[in-house]
Design a protein around this motif. Sequence first.
Motif, short mmCIF file in Angstrom:
data_model
loop_
_atom_site.label_atom_id
_atom_site.label_comp_id
_atom_site.label_asym_id
_atom_site.label_seq_id
_atom_site.Cartn_x
_atom_site.Cartn_y
_atom_site.Cartn_z
N UNK A 1 -10.53 33.15 37.43
CA UNK A 1 -10.86 34.04 38.55
C UNK A 1 -11.88 35.11 38.18
N UNK A 2 -12.61 34.88 37.10
CA UNK A 2 -13.53 35.92 36.60
C UNK A 2 -14.57 36.35 37.62
N UNK A 3 -14.96 35.49 38.54
CA UNK A 3 -15.94 35.88 39.56
C UNK A 3 -15.41 36.98 40.47
N UNK A 4 -14.09 37.08 40.59
CA UNK A 4 -13.48 38.14 41.40
C UNK A 4 -13.47 39.48 40.68
N UNK A 5 -13.82 39.48 39.39
CA UNK A 5 -13.78 40.69 38.59
C UNK A 5 -15.16 41.12 38.11
N UNK A 6 -16.19 40.79 38.86
CA UNK A 6 -17.56 41.11 38.45
C UNK A 6 -17.79 42.61 38.31
N UNK A 7 -17.03 43.43 39.03
CA UNK A 7 -17.21 44.89 38.94
C UNK A 7 -16.23 45.54 37.97
N UNK A 8 -15.42 44.74 37.29
CA UNK A 8 -14.44 45.28 36.35
C UNK A 8 -15.14 45.97 35.19
N UNK A 9 -14.80 47.23 34.96
CA UNK A 9 -15.40 48.01 33.86
C UNK A 9 -14.46 48.12 32.67
N UNK A 10 -13.15 48.07 32.91
CA UNK A 10 -12.18 48.28 31.83
C UNK A 10 -10.97 47.38 32.01
N UNK A 11 -10.56 46.75 30.91
CA UNK A 11 -9.34 45.94 30.91
C UNK A 11 -8.48 46.40 29.75
N UNK A 12 -7.23 46.78 30.06
CA UNK A 12 -6.32 47.30 29.05
C UNK A 12 -4.98 46.60 29.13
N UNK A 13 -4.46 46.21 27.98
CA UNK A 13 -3.07 45.80 27.86
C UNK A 13 -2.41 46.91 27.04
N UNK A 14 -1.52 47.64 27.70
CA UNK A 14 -0.91 48.83 27.10
C UNK A 14 0.13 48.46 26.04
N UNK A 15 0.44 49.39 25.15
CA UNK A 15 1.44 49.11 24.12
C UNK A 15 2.86 48.96 24.67
N UNK A 16 3.05 49.26 25.95
CA UNK A 16 4.37 49.16 26.56
C UNK A 16 4.73 47.75 27.03
N UNK A 17 3.81 46.80 26.96
CA UNK A 17 4.14 45.42 27.34
C UNK A 17 5.10 44.83 26.31
N UNK A 18 5.84 43.81 26.71
CA UNK A 18 6.78 43.17 25.78
C UNK A 18 6.06 42.32 24.74
N UNK A 19 5.15 41.47 25.21
CA UNK A 19 4.42 40.58 24.30
C UNK A 19 3.11 40.16 24.95
N UNK A 20 2.17 39.74 24.09
CA UNK A 20 0.86 39.30 24.56
C UNK A 20 0.49 38.04 23.79
N UNK A 21 0.10 37.01 24.52
CA UNK A 21 -0.36 35.77 23.88
C UNK A 21 -1.72 35.99 23.24
N UNK A 22 -2.02 35.18 22.23
CA UNK A 22 -3.34 35.21 21.62
C UNK A 22 -4.40 34.97 22.69
N UNK A 23 -5.55 35.60 22.52
CA UNK A 23 -6.66 35.37 23.44
C UNK A 23 -7.19 33.96 23.13
N UNK A 24 -7.26 33.07 24.14
CA UNK A 24 -7.62 31.67 23.87
C UNK A 24 -9.09 31.48 23.53
N UNK A 25 -9.36 30.36 22.88
CA UNK A 25 -10.75 29.97 22.59
C UNK A 25 -11.50 29.71 23.88
#
Length: 185
Positions: A23-47
């Motif tokens: 869905x990256x085309x829907x985020x063309x104006x996105x300036x900042x993306x954050x995953x906060x330290x309060x999340x339980x877990x985060x998967x590796x960023x895929x290739x």
Amino acid sequence: LIKNITITEGDFATTDWGWLKANKDNFASLASFTIAPTVNSVADVPSCTNSDAVFANGNIQEIILHKVSKVNSYAFSNLTSLVTVNLPNATIINEGVFIGCYNLTSASLPNVTSLGVIAFMACNKLNNLMIGTTPPSVIHPNVFESCPSPRYLSYADANGNLIAKGAAWEAAKEAYRAANDGNTT
């Protein structure tokens, strides 16, 4: 228009990375993306491929990813608006992750143990790195190919806190000077 996304709770799975990419085309104006330290877990960023990275074709300027331990090949390649990256828990940055991010000026990687081949290639403005006091055990000589020289390191402890000048700072500086990383000063 969505300018900022911050994930604050729950689990961020591989399927979530896939959804963002699809869905990256829907985020063309996105300036900042954050995953906060309060999340339980985060998967590796895929290739990704060099032309189909997460947030490709957008204007993202800042990426902050807590609890990510591995960023796979070309995940954030050619993000030409990207200026700042903070990966406080990442230990592995694979091949070409930031290749072509020519406006990237600052990267914080205090726990990195492996920097893949051409990970920062053509990051023409990258001159400030915050990195752990021990050089990565795996570091390719051309990790900083086509980056400005000299590059300046700030040393951080495992929590991302800067190390002030002193014995620990001097020891880290000498360890990095001995590393085969493209002559970081």
